[in-house]
Design an enzyme around this catalytic site. Structure first.
Site, mmCIF file in Angstrom:
data_model
loop_
_atom_site.group_PDB
_atom_site.id
_atom_site.type_symbol
_atom_site.label_atom_id
_atom_site.label_comp_id
_atom_site.label_asym_id
_atom_site.label_seq_id
_atom_site.Cartn_x
_atom_site.Cartn_y
_atom_site.Cartn_z
ATOM 1 N N LYS A 1 0.839 -1.207 0.000
ATOM 2 C CA LYS A 1 0.000 0.000 0.000
ATOM 3 C C LYS A 1 0.872 1.255 0.000
ATOM 4 O O LYS A 1 1.897 1.291 0.690
ATOM 5 C CB LYS A 1 -0.886 -0.033 1.257
ATOM 6 C CG LYS A 1 -1.907 1.093 1.364
ATOM 7 C CD LYS A 1 -2.795 0.893 2.609
ATOM 8 C CE LYS A 1 -3.890 1.922 2.714
ATOM 9 N NZ LYS A 1 -4.807 1.668 3.860
ATOM 10 N N SER B 1 -9.859 1.515 2.885
ATOM 11 C CA SER B 1 -8.998 2.292 2.029
ATOM 12 C C SER B 1 -7.927 1.472 1.301
ATOM 13 O O SER B 1 -7.348 1.955 0.330
ATOM 14 C CB SER B 1 -8.291 3.369 2.854
ATOM 15 O OG SER B 1 -7.431 2.786 3.805
ATOM 16 N N SER C 1 -9.995 -0.762 7.159
ATOM 17 C CA SER C 1 -9.420 -0.688 5.811
ATOM 18 C C SER C 1 -8.646 -1.899 5.322
ATOM 19 O O SER C 1 -8.247 -1.943 4.164
ATOM 20 C CB SER C 1 -8.515 0.524 5.706
ATOM 21 O OG SER C 1 -9.308 1.659 5.504
HETATM 22 N N1 GLN Z 1 -13.470 3.605 6.144
HETATM 23 C C1 GLN Z 1 -12.918 4.116 7.367
HETATM 24 C C2 GLN Z 1 -12.627 5.596 7.237
HETATM 25 O O1 GLN Z 1 -12.819 6.125 6.179
HETATM 26 C C3 GLN Z 1 -11.708 3.343 7.764
HETATM 27 C C4 GLN Z 1 -10.496 3.736 7.041
HETATM 28 C C5 GLN Z 1 -9.296 2.984 7.489
HETATM 29 O O2 GLN Z 1 -9.385 1.974 8.166
HETATM 30 N N2 GLN Z 1 -8.150 3.507 7.111
HETATM 31 O O3 GLN Z 1 -12.210 6.210 8.175
#
Ligand code: GLN
Length: 485
Positions: A76, A151, A175
């Site tokens: 990532k 994400s 995420s």
């Molecule tokens: N979808 C969640 C957010 O937008 C989690 C994102 C994440 O775990 N980085 O905050």
């Protein structure tokens, strides 16, 4: 071998050790497939040329004692990689070339793996669909209309599409687990403090954790074993005895007690998700474990709590992007004007929304009402888990309240997007480990995941439960290759 990219990490390691495959063969195969994957938009930066060089070097002087001998791997784009552009999916870091390496990626290279490239993600890891990236959205290898989740959407697409044998993502509120669930792969969010945060672009520091994403539980265990380490460079890294997660993996979970929390039966949850959960309960029983109904009474407060704590920390973490120290700088008439333009042009809409929410809840007059209150509720959520773990060894829930949604479906409705994290955020708030495993398909043939939540530092236990269930579920991912060039 024409089917190299279909092999699991464990098989690839074995084949390299037995000299049936060279690192060059394997690296070439994943590069070839990655080069045909433009439509997925999974990569932000590729490092294919130097990956091949490294593979050749490895083959000239192989070291088979390493855990990832000559294995190519994309990661990532939130992990700082020395001398390789690291963007966090943002325009503001579009020109950022770190001078140092994150500890978790360092651990991976130290075990012999080779960087293939950097994978797309939501901007600063804020999102559930990989649509907030400055570099464009990622598509799911399952169906071109679907989001891969977020994400870590690039990571999920890359593993499901077999562009990389395994990868690492980060999980602040889901995420790793949500995109894993959406694309039919395995994703583990480790206990807070298990994997070093050093060199990971910060989103919400008290929640962020790196973790493995893989085709199966064994690969996930092996990669977790490599990345989890005590790191004095991260003040929240915890010095505990890590296990040989892959070696100690067992499908014997007889007698284990698995909690089924009634509060996860949320309003409007599709019947398919409830059915999947029931199937999961049956699999648990088939494995000789016992299920027990439990209550986590403060679950409904997890999402509002998360959407105060995470933006608060983000607003503070992202204050560093001012156009002065590094990253993108806009032209301004004076210093303040330069700051303002840099941040307005450099950050996308979702990131700006979070910074505004975060700044608001931390501002004087609102701090007590929002931020402090949220911290107190966070403790209650953690207490719920502590109470449950007096009776059970782990907890089983669906990973997400739906299968993957369509690209564009939720972009104009942030709250509906946020609701997708309902089953994953409590785990981050409590600092616990959670794993998502593919467990079935919905009526459209899209993957669905189940989540196993463990006690702190009990990754081995949830990996074992996942391993036992995986055998019973016998999931086959329906990758259509619609995107292959
Ligand atoms: N979808 C969640 C957010 O937008 C989690 C994102 C994440 O775990 N980085 O905050």
């Amino acid at each position: 071998m024409s089917d190299i990219t279909k092999q699991s990490l464990t098989e690839l390691v074995e084949n390299i050790e037995n000299k049936k495959l060279s690192s060059t063969d394997v690296t070439k195969a994943f590069i070839d497939r990655s080069e045909k994957s433009e439509k997925l938009n999974a990569y932000i930066t590729n490092d294919f040329t130097s990956a091949l060089d490294k593979a050749k070097k490895f083959d000239q002087k192989p070291n088979f004692d390493l855990k990832l001998p000559g294995i190519p791997m994309a990661v990532k784009d939130l992990f700082c990689t020395k001398n390789i552009k690291t963007t966090a999916g943002s325009k503001i870091l579009n020109n950022f070339i770190p001078t140092y390496e994150s500890t978790v990626t360092e651990n991976i290279w130290n075990e012999g793996a080779i960087l293939l490239g950097k994978l797309n993600c939501d901007e600063f890891a804020m999102g559930s669909s990989n649509e907030t990236s400055f570099f464009g959205n990622v598509q799911s290898p399952i169906d071109k209309n679907l989001v891969p989740g977020g994400s870590s959407g690039g990571s999920a697409s890359a593993v499901a599409g077999q562009l990389t044998p395994v990868t690492i993502g980060t999980d602040t509120g889901g995420s790793i687990r949500q995109p894993a669930s959406f694309t039919g792969i395995v994703g583990l969010k480790p206990t807070y403090g298990s994997c070093s945060r050093y060199g990971i672009v910060a989103f919400a520091s008290s929640l962020d954790q790196a973790g493995p994403m893989a085709q199966n539980v064994k690969d996930c265990a092996l990669l977790h074993e490599v990345i989890s380490s005590y790191d004095p460079k991260d003040s929240t890294s915890i010095d505990f005895k890590r296990k040989h997660y892959s070696k100690e993996l067992t499908n014997n979970i007889k007698g284990k007690k698995i909690g089924i929390p009634k509060e996860y039966r949320v309003d409007g949850m599709p019947k398919e998700i409830e059915d999947l959960w029931q199937k999961g309960i049956q699999y648990i029983k088939d494995c000789g474990a016992e299920t027990i109904d439990i209550s986590l009474p403060n679950t409904s407060y997890a999402l509002p709590t998360y959407y105060i704590v995470a933006p608060a920390e983000a607003s503070s973490n992202l204050a560093r992007y001012d156009g002065v120290k590094y990253g993108f700088r806009a032209k301004g008439e004076n210093l303040i004007d330069m700051y303002e333009r840099t941040r307005s042009e450099g950050f996308g809409a979702e990131v700006q929304r979070r910074i505004m929410i975060g700044t608001y809840v931390l501002s004087s007059g609102y701090y007590d009402a929002y931020y402090l209150k949220a911290q107190k509720v966070r403790k209650l959520i953690k207490n719920d888990f502590d109470e449950a773990y007096k009776k059970v060894d782990a907890i089983l829930t669906p990973s997400t309240p739906s299968s993957a949604f369509k690209i564009g479906e939720k972009t104009n409705d942030p709250v509906s997007m946020y609701l997708n994290d309902i089953f994953t955020v409590p785990v981050n708030l409590a600092g616990l480990p959670g794993i998502s495993i593919p467990a079935g398909h919905d009526s459209k043939g899209y993957p669905l995941g189940l989540q196993i939540i463990g006690k702190a530092f009990d990754e081995q236990n949830i990996l074992n439960i996942a391993y036992a269930m995986e055998e019973k579920i016998n999931f086959k991912n329906k990758i259509t290759d619609w995107w292959i060039k």
